[in-house]
Design a protein around this motif. Sequence first.
Motif: not given
Length: 369
Positions: A69-73, A210-213, A220-225, A346-347
Amino acid sequence: MRASSLGRRLELLGRARSFRLLFFATLGSGFGTWLAYVALTVDVFERTDSGSWVAALLIADFLPIVAVGFLLGPLVDRLSRKRLMIASDLIRFAVFCVLPFAGSAAMIVALAAVAGVATGLFRPALYAGVPNLVEERDLPGANSLLQAVENLTWALAPLIGGVLVAASSPDAAYWINAVTFLVSAALLAGIPHRLLQAARAESRGHVRDLVDGAALVVLAAALLAVLVSWNLFMLASAGVNVAEVVLAEDAFDSGAFGFGLLVGTTGVGLVLGSFLAGGWLERWTLPRVYGVSIALTAVGIGAAAVSPTVWVAAVFVVVLGFGNGAAVVCNALLVQRGAPDHVRGRAFTVIMSSNYALLGLGMAAAGPL
């Protein structure tokens, strides 16, 4: 749950051919993963008689998922999801064909890490592609079916693996496991590329991707939740996982049988919760189902902790598993609806990696506690 709701979900397997193929590929892949868990653990322990080597194996199993997730997402969005999933299955097939010939525990752990990387790419690609296989109204039911079959393999495959290893050897489990991944790859080959992915994402450079993901998940509120709530959930789960054997053997004085009972009833609850969540989501709003699911998990944990016997605790552990299973369906749905297709992979990887990182840290802290 209404009969029509159940019928509609089961009908989905009949009328959506590509989803049906994905469903059975998930069944095969999940069965193989959990069958491998038992065989690998027994093999390493019998070779070394060392808890430290078993711990190394477990770390090799989930640490690659964190790294993915942190390197290949971004690869889940830039590459063909279909080819990525098939490649992941073929890599795991190759790993388990080699494992019977592994000459040391170190080689087993290294091969398990390779399989872990493949698994870390397979699961986000799978769930990122689901919304493209079914209509929006069928999405809750599709996630419910996929989570239910994953949890069913979690409940049954370790038991079958234990019997198989006891009756023969880990090698037999490795060969069977290899076949399950080959079957999964063959099923995935029947799904058209366009149905798993609307279009491949354009790269702005790997680091920028990676930064964009990460930015997408935070903004995004739903993803942050999902990120915040499920990280907290995983921290709590880490404590429960570590304490469960102590609760069974020391607090309830029920030995290995009591521990097995609690683990087994958790699996029953997970299957029921994930399967029935589809019906809930057709009648109630997603936030309501999500909140109730997490609350049920909390009630189950608390009630099991103060239960007078392991048998009473087992009843509440079913409630715990039920809430957990339903909440995971909500997680997938929130991410699928909250992230556009070209960044959905990537999300999933960012959130899954964060979850597993917190789970590992939580387990490390829960031991001394």
